[in-house]
Design a protein around this motif. Structure first.
Motif, PDB file in Angstrom:
ATOM      1  N   THR A   8       0.849  -1.187   0.000  1.00  0.00           N
ATOM      2  CA  THR A   8       0.000   0.000   0.000  1.00  0.00           C
ATOM      3  C   THR A   8       0.888   1.242   0.000  1.00  0.00           C
ATOM      4  O   THR A   8       1.801   1.367   0.820  1.00  0.00           O
ATOM      5  N   ILE A   9       0.625   2.122  -0.933  1.00  0.00           N
ATOM      6  CA  ILE A   9       1.377   3.365  -1.066  1.00  0.00           C
ATOM      7  C   ILE A   9       0.712   4.417  -0.183  1.00  0.00           C
ATOM      8  O   ILE A   9      -0.510   4.605  -0.265  1.00  0.00           O
ATOM      9  N   LYS A  11      -1.008   7.572   1.196  1.00  0.00           N
ATOM     10  CA  LYS A  11      -1.743   8.604   0.473  1.00  0.00           C
ATOM     11  C   LYS A  11      -2.272   9.639   1.444  1.00  0.00           C
ATOM     12  O   LYS A  11      -2.507   9.354   2.618  1.00  0.00           O
ATOM     13  N   GLU A  13      -5.437  11.983   1.785  1.00  0.00           N
ATOM     14  CA  GLU A  13      -6.782  12.177   1.265  1.00  0.00           C
ATOM     15  C   GLU A  13      -7.205  13.629   1.456  1.00  0.00           C
ATOM     16  O   GLU A  13      -6.933  14.243   2.486  1.00  0.00           O
ATOM     17  N   ASN A  18      -6.903  12.955  -4.035  1.00  0.00           N
ATOM     18  CA  ASN A  18      -5.894  12.268  -3.225  1.00  0.00           C
ATOM     19  C   ASN A  18      -4.504  12.437  -3.805  1.00  0.00           C
ATOM     20  O   ASN A  18      -4.336  12.618  -5.015  1.00  0.00           O
ATOM     21  N   ALA A  20      -0.825  10.404  -3.656  1.00  0.00           N
ATOM     22  CA  ALA A  20      -0.065   9.224  -3.241  1.00  0.00           C
ATOM     23  C   ALA A  20       1.416   9.571  -3.278  1.00  0.00           C
ATOM     24  O   ALA A  20       1.874  10.278  -4.178  1.00  0.00           O
ATOM     25  N   SER A  26       9.156   3.444   0.846  1.00  0.00           N
ATOM     26  CA  SER A  26       7.918   2.838   0.356  1.00  0.00           C
ATOM     27  C   SER A  26       8.133   1.494  -0.330  1.00  0.00           C
ATOM     28  O   SER A  26       7.270   0.623  -0.263  1.00  0.00           O
ATOM     29  N   ILE A  59       2.424  -0.282 -10.671  1.00  0.00           N
ATOM     30  CA  ILE A  59       1.251   0.417 -10.150  1.00  0.00           C
ATOM     31  C   ILE A  59       0.300   0.686 -11.307  1.00  0.00           C
ATOM     32  O   ILE A  59       0.726   1.145 -12.375  1.00  0.00           O
ATOM     33  N   LYS A  82      -5.870  -0.144  -8.367  1.00  0.00           N
ATOM     34  CA  LYS A  82      -5.909   0.981  -7.438  1.00  0.00           C
ATOM     35  C   LYS A  82      -4.570   1.705  -7.486  1.00  0.00           C
ATOM     36  O   LYS A  82      -3.520   1.069  -7.335  1.00  0.00           O
ATOM     37  N   ASN A  84      -3.064   3.418  -5.389  1.00  0.00           N
ATOM     38  CA  ASN A  84      -2.301   3.472  -4.138  1.00  0.00           C
ATOM     39  C   ASN A  84      -1.879   2.072  -3.654  1.00  0.00           C
ATOM     40  O   ASN A  84      -1.488   1.902  -2.522  1.00  0.00           O
TER      41      ASN A  84
END
Length: 132
Positions: A8-9, A11, A13, A18, A20, A26, A59, A82, A84
């Motif tokens: 999961t990157i 992010k 919000e 959003n 990321a 990461s 990604i 997705k 992210n």
């Protein structure tokens, strides 16, 4: 296959959209090359190779596609859809990308610069390489 990881990157919000963030912490390697795939025609596939030394992080920035991974023993299909969530693909993992949706964009972060000698482009040679 246990070295493959969905990550999961982080992010941020916001009601305006959003954001990321991919930083050094990461992903499990230093990024040395960035490229992306887009306008992949319906029914086409990409990849169909393995890397001896290079790791990659994929990604789906837009749309979706599937990644078929094969470690020489087990095969796994992973949907990326997705922006992210990224897929870490370690060395010596056969990969094919297919089922691209219209308008999809696949971002690839690589651990090394392009080197043709790092590629194994024939599945039979990949299987032989894995068995030695």
């Amino acid at each position: 296959m246990d070295r493959v990881k969905l990550i999961t990157i982080p992010k941020i919000e916001d009601t305006r959209g959003n954001l990321a963030v991919i930083e050094k912490e990461s992903i499990p390697f230093e990024i040395k090359r960035v490229y992306y795939l887009y306008d992949v025609p319906t029914g086409a596939y990409r990849g169909a190779h393995a890397h001896k030394e290079q790791s990659e992080f994929l990604i789906a920035l837009s749309g979706s596609f599937e990644v078929v991974l094969d470690d020489g023993i087990e095969t796994r299909r992973i949907m990326l859809n997705k922006p992210n969530i990224g897929l870490f693909i370690p060395t010596m993992m056969w990969r094919e990308l297919d089922n691209f949706s219209s308008g999809s964009v696949c971002l690839v972060l690589a651990s090394d610069t392009f080197d043709e000698s790092d590629y194994i482009r024939e599945y039979d040679k990949f299987k032989l390489f894995k068995s030695t």
